[in-house]
Design a protein around this motif. Structure first.
Motif, PDB file in Angstrom:
ATOM      1  N   TYR A  94      78.104 -14.995  43.489  1.00 55.11           N
ATOM      2  CA  TYR A  94      77.521 -16.271  43.882  1.00 55.11           C
ATOM      3  C   TYR A  94      76.421 -16.610  42.882  1.00 55.11           C
ATOM      4  CZ  TYR A  94      79.659 -15.259  48.418  1.00 55.11           C
ATOM      5  OH  TYR A  94      80.553 -14.954  49.426  1.00 55.11           O
ATOM      6  N   ALA A  95      76.494 -17.787  42.271  1.00 56.85           N
ATOM      7  CA  ALA A  95      75.392 -18.301  41.460  1.00 56.85           C
ATOM      8  C   ALA A  95      74.509 -19.091  42.415  1.00 56.85           C
ATOM      9  CB  ALA A  95      75.918 -19.187  40.338  1.00 56.85           C
ATOM     10  N   ILE A  96      73.252 -18.665  42.553  1.00 57.84           N
ATOM     11  CA  ILE A  96      72.371 -19.186  43.594  1.00 57.84           C
ATOM     12  C   ILE A  96      71.122 -19.786  42.988  1.00 57.84           C
ATOM     13  CG2 ILE A  96      70.888 -18.472  45.526  1.00 57.84           C
ATOM     14  CD1 ILE A  96      73.021 -16.358  46.170  1.00 57.84           C
ATOM     15  N   SER A  97      70.701 -20.911  43.545  1.00 60.95           N
ATOM     16  CA  SER A  97      69.396 -21.489  43.208  1.00 60.95           C
ATOM     17  C   SER A  97      68.629 -21.706  44.504  1.00 60.95           C
ATOM     18  CB  SER A  97      69.560 -22.801  42.434  1.00 60.95           C
ATOM     19  OG  SER A  97      70.304 -23.733  43.180  1.00 60.95           O
ATOM     20  N   SER A  98      67.315 -21.634  44.391  1.00 59.52           N
ATOM     21  CA  SER A  98      66.485 -21.794  45.585  1.00 59.52           C
ATOM     22  C   SER A  98      65.684 -23.081  45.489  1.00 59.52           C
ATOM     23  CB  SER A  98      65.530 -20.611  45.737  1.00 59.52           C
ATOM     24  OG  SER A  98      64.506 -20.686  44.778  1.00 59.52           O
ATOM     25  N   SER A  99      65.170 -23.501  46.622  1.00 55.09           N
ATOM     26  CA  SER A  99      64.340 -24.700  46.654  1.00 55.09           C
ATOM     27  C   SER A  99      63.050 -24.499  45.863  1.00 55.09           C
ATOM     28  CB  SER A  99      64.028 -25.095  48.101  1.00 55.09           C
ATOM     29  OG  SER A  99      63.512 -23.994  48.812  1.00 55.09           O
ATOM     30  N   LEU A 114      76.541 -16.542  33.269  1.00 50.75           N
ATOM     31  CA  LEU A 114      75.592 -17.086  34.244  1.00 50.75           C
ATOM     32  C   LEU A 114      74.154 -16.789  33.827  1.00 50.75           C
ATOM     33  CD1 LEU A 114      77.544 -16.243  37.502  1.00 50.75           C
ATOM     34  CD2 LEU A 114      77.004 -18.532  36.653  1.00 50.75           C
ATOM     35  N   LYS A 115      73.907 -15.607  33.300  1.00 56.33           N
ATOM     36  CA  LYS A 115      72.562 -15.266  32.836  1.00 56.33           C
ATOM     37  C   LYS A 115      72.126 -16.201  31.708  1.00 56.33           C
ATOM     38  CE  LYS A 115      69.639 -11.446  31.531  1.00 56.33           C
ATOM     39  NZ  LYS A 115      69.516 -10.001  31.379  1.00 56.33           N
ATOM     40  N   LYS A 116      73.042 -16.467  30.767  1.00 56.95           N
ATOM     41  CA  LYS A 116      72.746 -17.399  29.666  1.00 56.95           C
ATOM     42  C   LYS A 116      72.416 -18.791  30.191  1.00 56.95           C
ATOM     43  CE  LYS A 116      75.823 -15.253  26.324  1.00 56.95           C
ATOM     44  NZ  LYS A 116      77.096 -15.405  25.616  1.00 56.95           N
ATOM     45  N   ARG A 117      72.995 -19.138  31.351  1.00 57.38           N
ATOM     46  CA  ARG A 117      72.778 -20.460  31.936  1.00 57.38           C
ATOM     47  C   ARG A 117      71.611 -20.490  32.928  1.00 57.38           C
ATOM     48  NH1 ARG A 117      77.172 -22.705  34.692  1.00 57.38           N
ATOM     49  NH2 ARG A 117      78.256 -20.749  34.982  1.00 57.38           N
ATOM     50  N   GLY A 118      70.803 -19.419  32.921  1.00 58.15           N
ATOM     51  CA  GLY A 118      69.567 -19.447  33.702  1.00 58.15           C
ATOM     52  C   GLY A 118      69.581 -18.704  35.019  1.00 58.15           C
ATOM     53  N   TYR A 119      70.696 -18.096  35.375  1.00 56.46           N
ATOM     54  CA  TYR A 119      70.778 -17.326  36.623  1.00 56.46           C
ATOM     55  C   TYR A 119      70.352 -15.882  36.313  1.00 56.46           C
ATOM     56  CZ  TYR A 119      73.205 -21.363  38.456  1.00 56.46           C
ATOM     57  OH  TYR A 119      73.521 -22.644  38.851  1.00 56.46           O
ATOM     58  N   THR A 120      69.060 -15.685  36.177  1.00 53.20           N
ATOM     59  CA  THR A 120      68.520 -14.440  35.638  1.00 53.20           C
ATOM     60  C   THR A 120      68.110 -13.410  36.689  1.00 53.20           C
ATOM     61  OG1 THR A 120      66.337 -15.467  35.514  1.00 53.20           O
ATOM     62  CG2 THR A 120      67.715 -15.556  33.530  1.00 53.20           C
ATOM     63  N   GLU A 121      67.921 -13.814  37.914  1.00 51.67           N
ATOM     64  CA  GLU A 121      67.467 -12.881  38.946  1.00 51.67           C
ATOM     65  C   GLU A 121      68.660 -12.242  39.653  1.00 51.67           C
ATOM     66  OE1 GLU A 121      64.320 -12.063  39.208  1.00 51.67           O
ATOM     67  OE2 GLU A 121      63.768 -13.583  37.749  1.00 51.67           O
ATOM     68  N   ASP A 122      68.420 -11.071  40.227  1.00 52.97           N
ATOM     69  CA  ASP A 122      69.431 -10.377  41.022  1.00 52.97           C
ATOM     70  C   ASP A 122      69.055 -10.481  42.490  1.00 52.97           C
ATOM     71  OD1 ASP A 122      71.087  -9.389  38.932  1.00 52.97           O
ATOM     72  OD2 ASP A 122      69.601  -7.837  38.512  1.00 52.97           O
ATOM     73  N   PHE A 123      69.972 -11.014  43.288  1.00 50.15           N
ATOM     74  CA  PHE A 123      69.767 -11.109  44.726  1.00 50.15           C
ATOM     75  C   PHE A 123      70.550 -10.003  45.418  1.00 50.15           C
ATOM     76  CE2 PHE A 123      69.042 -15.595  43.507  1.00 50.15           C
ATOM     77  CZ  PHE A 123      67.800 -15.777  44.087  1.00 50.15           C
ATOM     78  N   ILE A 157      68.920 -13.463  51.798  1.00 51.40           N
ATOM     79  CA  ILE A 157      69.091 -12.796  50.512  1.00 51.40           C
ATOM     80  C   ILE A 157      67.700 -12.456  49.998  1.00 51.40           C
ATOM     81  CG2 ILE A 157      71.318 -13.801  49.936  1.00 51.40           C
ATOM     82  CD1 ILE A 157      69.869 -15.774  48.100  1.00 51.40           C
ATOM     83  N   VAL A 158      67.608 -11.379  49.214  1.00 53.09           N
ATOM     84  CA  VAL A 158      66.322 -10.878  48.762  1.00 53.09           C
ATOM     85  C   VAL A 158      66.338 -10.744  47.248  1.00 53.09           C
ATOM     86  CG1 VAL A 158      64.749  -8.911  48.854  1.00 53.09           C
ATOM     87  CG2 VAL A 158      65.958  -9.621  50.913  1.00 53.09           C
ATOM     88  N   CYS A 159      65.255 -11.186  46.615  1.00 52.21           N
ATOM     89  CA  CYS A 159      65.025 -10.979  45.192  1.00 52.21           C
ATOM     90  C   CYS A 159      63.832 -10.031  45.095  1.00 52.21           C
ATOM     91  CB  CYS A 159      64.744 -12.299  44.491  1.00 52.21           C
ATOM     92  SG  CYS A 159      64.384 -12.107  42.730  1.00 52.21           S
ATOM     93  N   SER A 160      64.102  -8.763  44.875  1.00 53.11           N
ATOM     94  CA  SER A 160      63.051  -7.747  44.874  1.00 53.11           C
ATOM     95  C   SER A 160      62.040  -7.956  43.759  1.00 53.11           C
ATOM     96  CB  SER A 160      63.661  -6.352  44.747  1.00 53.11           C
ATOM     97  OG  SER A 160      64.495  -6.093  45.840  1.00 53.11           O
ATOM     98  N   SER A 161      62.479  -8.383  42.581  1.00 49.00           N
ATOM     99  CA  SER A 161      61.562  -8.541  41.447  1.00 49.00           C
ATOM    100  C   SER A 161      60.517  -9.619  41.693  1.00 49.00           C
ATOM    101  CB  SER A 161      62.334  -8.841  40.167  1.00 49.00           C
ATOM    102  OG  SER A 161      62.932 -10.117  40.232  1.00 49.00           O
ATOM    103  N   LYS A 162      60.807 -10.552  42.578  1.00 45.38           N
ATOM    104  CA  LYS A 162      59.863 -11.627  42.887  1.00 45.38           C
ATOM    105  C   LYS A 162      59.318 -11.517  44.307  1.00 45.38           C
ATOM    106  CE  LYS A 162      61.245 -14.896  39.506  1.00 45.38           C
ATOM    107  NZ  LYS A 162      60.171 -14.723  38.561  1.00 45.38           N
ATOM    108  N   SER A 163      59.647 -10.429  44.997  1.00 41.31           N
ATOM    109  CA  SER A 163      59.242 -10.255  46.404  1.00 41.31           C
ATOM    110  C   SER A 163      59.564 -11.510  47.208  1.00 41.31           C
ATOM    111  CB  SER A 163      57.752  -9.931  46.498  1.00 41.31           C
ATOM    112  OG  SER A 163      57.464  -8.741  45.826  1.00 41.31           O
ATOM    113  N   LEU A 164      60.804 -11.965  47.061  1.00 44.21           N
ATOM    114  CA  LEU A 164      61.242 -13.220  47.656  1.00 44.21           C
ATOM    115  C   LEU A 164      62.364 -12.966  48.645  1.00 44.21           C
ATOM    116  CD1 LEU A 164      61.004 -16.368  47.474  1.00 44.21           C
ATOM    117  CD2 LEU A 164      62.719 -16.240  45.655  1.00 44.21           C
ATOM    118  N   GLU A 165      62.251 -13.549  49.813  1.00 42.17           N
ATOM    119  CA  GLU A 165      63.275 -13.474  50.845  1.00 42.17           C
ATOM    120  C   GLU A 165      63.675 -14.897  51.194  1.00 42.17           C
ATOM    121  OE1 GLU A 165      62.865 -12.342  55.376  1.00 42.17           O
ATOM    122  OE2 GLU A 165      62.773 -10.535  54.121  1.00 42.17           O
ATOM    123  N   LEU A 166      64.962 -15.209  51.063  1.00 36.32           N
ATOM    124  CA  LEU A 166      65.435 -16.574  51.295  1.00 36.32           C
ATOM    125  C   LEU A 166      66.398 -16.629  52.473  1.00 36.32           C
ATOM    126  CD1 LEU A 166      66.171 -17.515  47.585  1.00 36.32           C
ATOM    127  CD2 LEU A 166      64.206 -18.257  48.941  1.00 36.32           C
TER     128      LEU A 166
END
Length: 100
Positions: free
Chosen positions: A67-72, A16-25, A32-41
């Motif tokens: 879960y492989a997740i993408s955001s808007s 999944l990382k190789k396919r672009g799912y690089t962030e950890d939620f 869901i929260v992505c701490s490295s981007k200070s993002l809350e979805l």
């Protein structure tokens, strides 16, 4: 929803990382929260692209789901969680999104 049959959790995460799912939620009660981007979805702000379940061979308590997740906003990453009796308590909206 696409499904690849990965033999291991680490193999799935690597692919999944190789396919672009690089962030950890991380899972919260209502988002869901992505701490490295200070993002809350919130549930309406992300999509579940793939789901991969893994069951412990020697211990049935070792049940995990990726879960492989993408955001808007274009952020892509993975959420690793337990399922079954050790699943985290979440709102009904999050449950509908993740367990659909």
């Amino acid at each position: 929803m696409p499904y690849n049959n990965y033999p291991t959790l680490s193999g799935a995460l690597n692919d999944l990382k190789k396919r672009g799912y690089t962030e950890d939620f991380n899972l919260e009660e209502n988002c869901i929260v992505c701490s490295s981007k200070s993002l809350e979805l919130k549930p309406e702000e992300f999509y579940i692209d793939e789901v991969h379940r893994f069951e412990g061979m020697s211990n049935p308590d070792d049940n995990s789901v990726i879960y492989a997740i993408s955001s808007s906003s274009g952020v892509k990453g993975v959420l690793v969680d337990a399922y079954g009796p050790y699943a985290q308590a979440i709102t009904p909206e999050m449950a509908r999104k993740l367990r659909a």
